[in-house]
Write a protein that holds these residues in place. Structure first.
Motif, PDB file in Angstrom:
ATOM      1  N   ARG A 195      -5.877  -6.300   5.585  1.00 27.37           N
ATOM      2  CA  ARG A 195      -6.612  -7.564   5.531  1.00 27.37           C
ATOM      3  C   ARG A 195      -5.592  -8.672   5.685  1.00 27.37           C
ATOM      4  O   ARG A 195      -4.689  -8.842   4.877  1.00 27.37           O
ATOM      5  N   ALA A 196      -5.744  -9.407   6.773  1.00 27.67           N
ATOM      6  CA  ALA A 196      -4.918 -10.580   7.019  1.00 27.67           C
ATOM      7  C   ALA A 196      -5.884 -11.730   7.227  1.00 27.67           C
ATOM      8  O   ALA A 196      -6.701 -11.708   8.140  1.00 27.67           O
ATOM      9  N   ALA A 197      -5.795 -12.735   6.359  1.00 23.56           N
ATOM     10  CA  ALA A 197      -6.737 -13.863   6.363  1.00 23.56           C
ATOM     11  C   ALA A 197      -8.131 -13.326   6.083  1.00 23.56           C
ATOM     12  O   ALA A 197      -8.304 -12.566   5.150  1.00 23.56           O
ATOM     13  N   PRO A 198      -9.138 -13.661   6.903  1.00 21.49           N
ATOM     14  CA  PRO A 198     -10.500 -13.301   6.498  1.00 21.49           C
ATOM     15  C   PRO A 198     -10.968 -11.917   6.953  1.00 21.49           C
ATOM     16  O   PRO A 198     -12.003 -11.466   6.529  1.00 21.49           O
ATOM     17  N   SER A 199     -10.229 -11.218   7.820  1.00 21.69           N
ATOM     18  CA  SER A 199     -10.790 -10.004   8.399  1.00 21.69           C
ATOM     19  C   SER A 199      -9.922  -8.774   8.141  1.00 21.69           C
ATOM     20  O   SER A 199      -8.749  -8.872   7.817  1.00 21.69           O
ATOM     21  N   TRP A 200     -10.540  -7.612   8.342  1.00 22.70           N
ATOM     22  CA  TRP A 200      -9.875  -6.325   8.184  1.00 22.70           C
ATOM     23  C   TRP A 200      -9.602  -5.737   9.556  1.00 22.70           C
ATOM     24  O   TRP A 200     -10.378  -5.946  10.488  1.00 22.70           O
ATOM     25  N   THR A 201      -8.524  -4.987   9.665  1.00 24.46           N
ATOM     26  CA  THR A 201      -8.192  -4.325  10.922  1.00 24.46           C
ATOM     27  C   THR A 201      -7.504  -2.999  10.628  1.00 24.46           C
ATOM     28  O   THR A 201      -6.957  -2.801   9.542  1.00 24.46           O
ATOM     29  N   ASP A 202      -7.526  -2.094  11.604  1.00 26.74           N
ATOM     30  CA  ASP A 202      -6.855  -0.805  11.455  1.00 26.74           C
ATOM     31  C   ASP A 202      -5.379  -0.957  11.790  1.00 26.74           C
ATOM     32  O   ASP A 202      -5.014  -1.651  12.751  1.00 26.74           O
ATOM     33  N   VAL A 203      -4.524  -0.297  11.006  1.00 24.70           N
ATOM     34  CA  VAL A 203      -3.083  -0.320  11.229  1.00 24.70           C
ATOM     35  C   VAL A 203      -2.543   1.095  11.038  1.00 24.70           C
ATOM     36  O   VAL A 203      -3.231   1.978  10.535  1.00 24.70           O
ATOM     37  N   VAL A 204      -1.297   1.285  11.473  1.00 26.34           N
ATOM     38  CA  VAL A 204      -0.586   2.537  11.241  1.00 26.34           C
ATOM     39  C   VAL A 204       0.735   2.199  10.573  1.00 26.34           C
ATOM     40  O   VAL A 204       1.510   1.382  11.085  1.00 26.34           O
ATOM     41  N   ILE A 205       0.996   2.824   9.428  1.00 23.53           N
ATOM     42  CA  ILE A 205       2.266   2.634   8.731  1.00 23.53           C
ATOM     43  C   ILE A 205       3.259   3.619   9.333  1.00 23.53           C
ATOM     44  O   ILE A 205       3.025   4.825   9.349  1.00 23.53           O
ATOM     45  N   HIS A 206       4.393   3.111   9.855  1.00 23.25           N
ATOM     46  CA  HIS A 206       5.389   3.956  10.508  1.00 23.25           C
ATOM     47  C   HIS A 206       6.523   4.369   9.590  1.00 23.25           C
ATOM     48  O   HIS A 206       7.105   5.433   9.777  1.00 23.25           O
ATOM     49  N   ASN A 207       6.889   3.494   8.646  1.00 22.00           N
ATOM     50  CA  ASN A 207       7.860   3.915   7.645  1.00 22.00           C
ATOM     51  C   ASN A 207       7.668   3.088   6.391  1.00 22.00           C
ATOM     52  O   ASN A 207       7.116   1.994   6.420  1.00 22.00           O
ATOM     53  N   LEU A 208       8.136   3.659   5.279  1.00 23.07           N
ATOM     54  CA  LEU A 208       8.011   3.013   3.973  1.00 23.07           C
ATOM     55  C   LEU A 208       9.365   3.012   3.284  1.00 23.07           C
ATOM     56  O   LEU A 208      10.163   3.933   3.468  1.00 23.07           O
ATOM     57  N   SER A 209       9.605   1.974   2.511  1.00 21.21           N
ATOM     58  CA  SER A 209      10.754   1.939   1.617  1.00 21.21           C
ATOM     59  C   SER A 209      10.235   1.444   0.268  1.00 21.21           C
ATOM     60  O   SER A 209       9.052   1.153   0.127  1.00 21.21           O
TER      61      SER A 209
ATOM     62  N   GLY B 109      -6.815   4.348   1.060  1.00 27.33           N
ATOM     63  CA  GLY B 109      -7.621   4.904  -0.023  1.00 27.33           C
ATOM     64  C   GLY B 109      -7.686   3.919  -1.176  1.00 27.33           C
ATOM     65  O   GLY B 109      -8.106   2.782  -1.027  1.00 27.33           O
ATOM     66  N   ARG B 110      -7.210   4.352  -2.344  1.00 23.53           N
ATOM     67  CA  ARG B 110      -7.197   3.474  -3.516  1.00 23.53           C
ATOM     68  C   ARG B 110      -5.863   2.764  -3.700  1.00 23.53           C
ATOM     69  O   ARG B 110      -5.699   1.983  -4.628  1.00 23.53           O
ATOM     70  N   GLN B 111      -4.885   3.066  -2.850  1.00 19.57           N
ATOM     71  CA  GLN B 111      -3.554   2.450  -2.955  1.00 19.57           C
ATOM     72  C   GLN B 111      -3.533   1.151  -2.157  1.00 19.57           C
ATOM     73  O   GLN B 111      -4.081   1.077  -1.054  1.00 19.57           O
ATOM     74  N   THR B 112      -2.888   0.137  -2.718  1.00 22.91           N
ATOM     75  CA  THR B 112      -2.809  -1.173  -2.068  1.00 22.91           C
ATOM     76  C   THR B 112      -1.371  -1.666  -2.085  1.00 22.91           C
ATOM     77  O   THR B 112      -0.685  -1.568  -3.097  1.00 22.91           O
ATOM     78  N   ILE B 113      -0.941  -2.205  -0.960  1.00 22.58           N
ATOM     79  CA  ILE B 113       0.362  -2.864  -0.861  1.00 22.58           C
ATOM     80  C   ILE B 113       0.081  -4.317  -0.496  1.00 22.58           C
ATOM     81  O   ILE B 113      -0.558  -4.600   0.510  1.00 22.58           O
ATOM     82  N   VAL B 114       0.535  -5.232  -1.329  1.00 20.62           N
ATOM     83  CA  VAL B 114       0.412  -6.660  -1.036  1.00 20.62           C
ATOM     84  C   VAL B 114       1.796  -7.142  -0.656  1.00 20.62           C
ATOM     85  O   VAL B 114       2.767  -6.910  -1.371  1.00 20.62           O
TER      86      VAL B 114
ATOM     87  N   THR C 247       7.081  -2.916  -6.288  1.00 16.27           N
ATOM     88  CA  THR C 247       7.655  -1.669  -5.801  1.00 16.27           C
ATOM     89  C   THR C 247       6.537  -0.791  -5.246  1.00 16.27           C
ATOM     90  O   THR C 247       5.484  -0.650  -5.850  1.00 16.27           O
ATOM     91  N   ILE C 248       6.801  -0.189  -4.096  1.00 15.85           N
ATOM     92  CA  ILE C 248       5.817   0.661  -3.435  1.00 15.85           C
ATOM     93  C   ILE C 248       5.968   2.087  -3.950  1.00 15.85           C
ATOM     94  O   ILE C 248       7.073   2.638  -3.964  1.00 15.85           O
ATOM     95  N   ASP C 249       4.861   2.681  -4.361  1.00 18.86           N
ATOM     96  CA  ASP C 249       4.847   4.077  -4.787  1.00 18.86           C
ATOM     97  C   ASP C 249       4.636   4.920  -3.534  1.00 18.86           C
ATOM     98  O   ASP C 249       3.507   5.180  -3.111  1.00 18.86           O
ATOM     99  N   ILE C 250       5.728   5.346  -2.927  1.00 15.12           N
ATOM    100  CA  ILE C 250       5.683   6.041  -1.638  1.00 15.12           C
ATOM    101  C   ILE C 250       4.931   7.355  -1.759  1.00 15.12           C
ATOM    102  O   ILE C 250       4.110   7.694  -0.898  1.00 15.12           O
ATOM    103  N   ALA C 251       5.174   8.106  -2.823  1.00 18.19           N
ATOM    104  CA  ALA C 251       4.507   9.401  -3.008  1.00 18.19           C
ATOM    105  C   ALA C 251       2.997   9.224  -3.115  1.00 18.19           C
ATOM    106  O   ALA C 251       2.229  10.005  -2.540  1.00 18.19           O
TER     107      ALA C 251
END
Length: 174
Positions: free
Chosen positions: A25-39, A62-67, A85-89
């Protein structure tokens, strides 16, 4: 040799390469994305229309959110710096939902608290703007009235001085 060249540079966080579909969700709308790497504090993400640098986004799996805030952007890819901190697992092990979560048809469940806050904040800003406009209009009118009174006083003093001399001469002649 490499260590001697890197003196003073901060060690990069370990990147975990993944290919995880998610929603953003960026501004008012939702879009599909692909996460390529996490730290631990960021992510490399790709989508068709990436948000601008400095924009705040919510990435949901799912139920996980990264802001986080977009710190760079190039073509379809962009990087975010997470607020926490991002819970990668948890994100990599989160199962993808087969369908969107159902919304309960109750006024309390469908009420978007954040939208109401935004409306109230906008109303408060509009009220403050109107008060400021009225105050500045009154201040401007007061300054204008004071300037006119000062000019009238100066003009009256000049007229008095101009007429006082001939009348005093006339009074002495009588």
């Amino acid at each position: 040799m490499l260590k001697s060249l890197q003196i003073g540079y901060k060690q990069r966080e370990t990147r975990y390469p993944v290919l995880i579909p998610a929603r953003m969700r960026a501004a008012p709308s939702w879009t599909d994305v692909v996460i390529h790497n996490l730290s631990a504090h960021g992510a490399l993400i790709a989508c068709d229309n990436p948000p601008d640098r400095g924009a705040y986004v919510d990435i949901r799996r799912g139920r996980q959110t990264i802001v986080g805030r977009v710190v760079w952007k190039k073509d379809r890819f962009f990087g975010i710096r997470a607020q926490g901190t991002i819970d990668i697992a948890a994100i990599t092990n989160e199962p993808r939902l087969a369908h969107r979560p159902e919304i309960v048809n109750s006024p309390a469940a469908s009420f978007d608290r954040r939208a109401q806050n935004r409306i109230n904040q906008d109303a408060d800003i509009a009220r403050q703007l109107e008060k400021s406009r009225l105050w500045s209009s009154a201040f401007q009118s007061g300054i204008l009235i004071a300037a006119v009174l000062f000019a009238a006083g100066c003009a009256a003093a000049e007229v008095y001085d101009a007429l006082a001399t001939p009348f005093s001469a006339l009074e002495n002649q009588l």
